[in-house]
Scaffold this active site. Structure first.
Site, short mmCIF file in Angstrom:
data_model
loop_
_atom_site.label_atom_id
_atom_site.label_comp_id
_atom_site.label_asym_id
_atom_site.label_seq_id
_atom_site.Cartn_x
_atom_site.Cartn_y
_atom_site.Cartn_z
NE ARG A 150 6.17 -0.53 10.37
CZ ARG A 150 5.19 -0.56 9.49
NH1 ARG A 150 5.30 0.13 8.36
NH2 ARG A 150 4.10 -1.25 9.72
NE ARG A 152 7.53 -2.74 6.36
CZ ARG A 152 6.24 -2.47 6.31
NH1 ARG A 152 5.77 -1.74 5.31
NH2 ARG A 152 5.41 -2.91 7.22
NE ARG A 162 2.00 -5.40 11.00
CZ ARG A 162 3.13 -5.16 10.32
NH1 ARG A 162 4.27 -5.71 10.70
NH2 ARG A 162 3.10 -4.36 9.28
NE ARG A 195 -4.40 -1.53 9.01
CZ ARG A 195 -3.37 -0.98 8.37
NH1 ARG A 195 -3.38 0.28 8.03
NH2 ARG A 195 -2.32 -1.70 8.05
CE LYS A 252 -2.19 -1.20 3.83
NZ LYS A 252 -1.63 -2.54 4.14
P1 B4P Z 1 4.55 -1.51 2.13
O1 B4P Z 1 4.06 -0.78 0.93
O2 B4P Z 1 5.48 -0.75 3.00
O3 B4P Z 1 3.39 -2.15 3.02
P2 B4P Z 1 2.03 -1.66 3.63
O4 B4P Z 1 0.99 -2.47 2.94
O5 B4P Z 1 1.90 -0.16 3.53
O6 B4P Z 1 2.23 -2.06 5.17
P3 B4P Z 1 1.48 -2.07 6.58
O7 B4P Z 1 0.04 -2.43 6.39
O8 B4P Z 1 2.30 -2.94 7.41
O9 B4P Z 1 1.65 -0.67 7.21
P4 B4P Z 1 0.79 0.49 7.86
O10 B4P Z 1 1.75 1.58 8.03
O11 B4P Z 1 -0.43 0.80 7.02
O12 B4P Z 1 5.27 -2.85 1.60
C1 B4P Z 1 5.83 -3.78 2.50
C2 B4P Z 1 7.19 -4.23 1.99
O13 B4P Z 1 7.05 -4.91 0.74
C3 B4P Z 1 8.16 -3.08 1.73
O14 B4P Z 1 9.43 -3.46 2.21
C4 B4P Z 1 8.17 -2.94 0.22
O15 B4P Z 1 9.42 -2.49 -0.27
C5 B4P Z 1 7.91 -4.37 -0.24
N1 B4P Z 1 7.18 -4.43 -1.50
C6 B4P Z 1 6.15 -3.65 -1.89
N2 B4P Z 1 5.73 -4.01 -3.12
C7 B4P Z 1 6.49 -5.06 -3.51
C8 B4P Z 1 6.52 -5.90 -4.67
N3 B4P Z 1 5.70 -5.73 -5.69
N4 B4P Z 1 7.43 -6.90 -4.71
C9 B4P Z 1 8.28 -7.11 -3.68
N5 B4P Z 1 8.30 -6.35 -2.56
C10 B4P Z 1 7.42 -5.34 -2.47
O16 B4P Z 1 0.23 -0.02 9.27
C11 B4P Z 1 1.04 -0.26 10.40
C12 B4P Z 1 0.20 -0.39 11.68
O17 B4P Z 1 -0.41 0.89 12.00
C13 B4P Z 1 -0.99 -1.36 11.64
O18 B4P Z 1 -0.59 -2.70 11.90
C14 B4P Z 1 -1.89 -0.77 12.78
O19 B4P Z 1 -1.45 -1.18 14.04
C15 B4P Z 1 -1.68 0.72 12.65
N6 B4P Z 1 -2.72 1.34 11.80
C16 B4P Z 1 -2.51 1.92 10.59
N7 B4P Z 1 -3.69 2.37 10.09
C17 B4P Z 1 -4.66 2.06 11.01
C18 B4P Z 1 -6.08 2.23 11.03
N8 B4P Z 1 -6.73 2.78 10.01
N9 B4P Z 1 -6.75 1.77 12.12
C19 B4P Z 1 -6.10 1.21 13.16
N10 B4P Z 1 -4.75 1.00 13.19
C20 B4P Z 1 -4.04 1.42 12.12
#
Ligand code: B4P
Length: 194
Positions: A135, A129, A147, A90, A14
């Site tokens: 983190r 990551r 998660r 979420r 994302k």
């Molecule tokens: P990212 O792009 O970093 O992953 P994400 O989906 O944004 O992550 P996440 O859901 O954990 O984070 P968030 O901050 O929203 O990609 C992950 C990895 O994959 C990276 O290293 C990237 O380089 C790699 N990658 C990406 N695309 C790739 C591909 N095509 N091929 C290979 N590798 C690839 O949430 C963190 C925490 O915050 C949650 O657990 C929760 O506790 C809290 N939170 C956030 N929003 C909330 C909400 N609305 N309500 C309640 N809690 C919330």
């Protein structure tokens, strides 16, 4: 306005895809994960409270996250072409509240893009990551798995919320970052040409 909800399990990409979308479509990026981590770093009241949940791989309380998004929408009111909501909503409570927040500003959610990625690939990405993210929620495989469990129990139902509104588009989230981005652009263009 183009308001995109970018959806998917932890590690679905994302944050990665958001950067490309905001740049191509000139949108504002609202990542609740980034905003919560910033609040933790600044040790605000919300940050201290959210950290208790995030470090365990649980969701931060709805009222904290909804408050943060509401204040961001106010900040950009009238000045943005639209938003990418990254990691929000979420829960179904957050989804219902987002509809209210955008309607109050005479707008609406345009579509939800759901990144679909296999379980083993999610684990691999998050473990990778952990090598550079600093983190706590990436550093422990038990927390990573929690998660994903929390996503399946509490967040996946949000997909139904948007499916019922005819706004859900599934995007295959496996492959290179650019391949996935091309699929996203195809989906956005279909909505823009409606
Ligand atoms: P990212 O792009 O970093 O992953 P994400 O989906 O944004 O992550 P996440 O859901 O954990 O984070 P968030 O901050 O929203 O990609 C992950 C990895 O994959 C990276 O290293 C990237 O380089 C790699 N990658 C990406 N695309 C790739 C591909 N095509 N091929 C290979 N590798 C690839 O949430 C963190 C925490 O915050 C949650 O657990 C929760 O506790 C809290 N939170 C956030 N929003 C909330 C909400 N609305 N309500 C309640 N809690 C919330």
């Amino acid at each position: 306005m183009l308001n995109i909800v970018l959806f998917g399990p932890p590690g679905a990409g994302k944050g990665t895809q958001s950067q490309k979308i905001i740049s191509k479509y000139n949108l504002k990026h609202l990542s609740t994960g980034d905003m919560l981590r910033s609040a933790i770093q600044r040790q605000t009241e919300n940050g201290v409270e959210a950290q208790k949940f995030m470090d365990r791989g649980e969701l931060a309380p709805d009222e904290i996250v909804i408050g943060i998004i509401g204040r961001c929408l106010d900040k950009y009111n009238g000045t943005a072409n639209g938003f990418v909501f990254d990691g929000f909503p979420r829960t179904t409570v957050q989804a219902a509240e987002l509809d209210v927040l955008v309607e109050q500003r005479n707008s609406s959610v345009s579509l939800m893009l759901g990144l679909e990625v296999e379980y083993d690939e999610l684990i691999l990405r998050l473990e990778n990551r952990a090598n550079y993210s600093g983190r706590a929620d990436d550093a422990d495989i038990t927390i990573i798995k929690n998660r994903i469990d929390v996503y399946n129990q509490r967040t996946r139902p949000v997909m139904e919320f948007y499916k019922e509104q005819g706004k859900y588009v599934g995007i295959k989230g496996m492959g290179s970052v650019d391949e996935i981005f091309q699929r996203i652009c195809n989906a956005v263009e279909l909505v823009e040409n409606r």
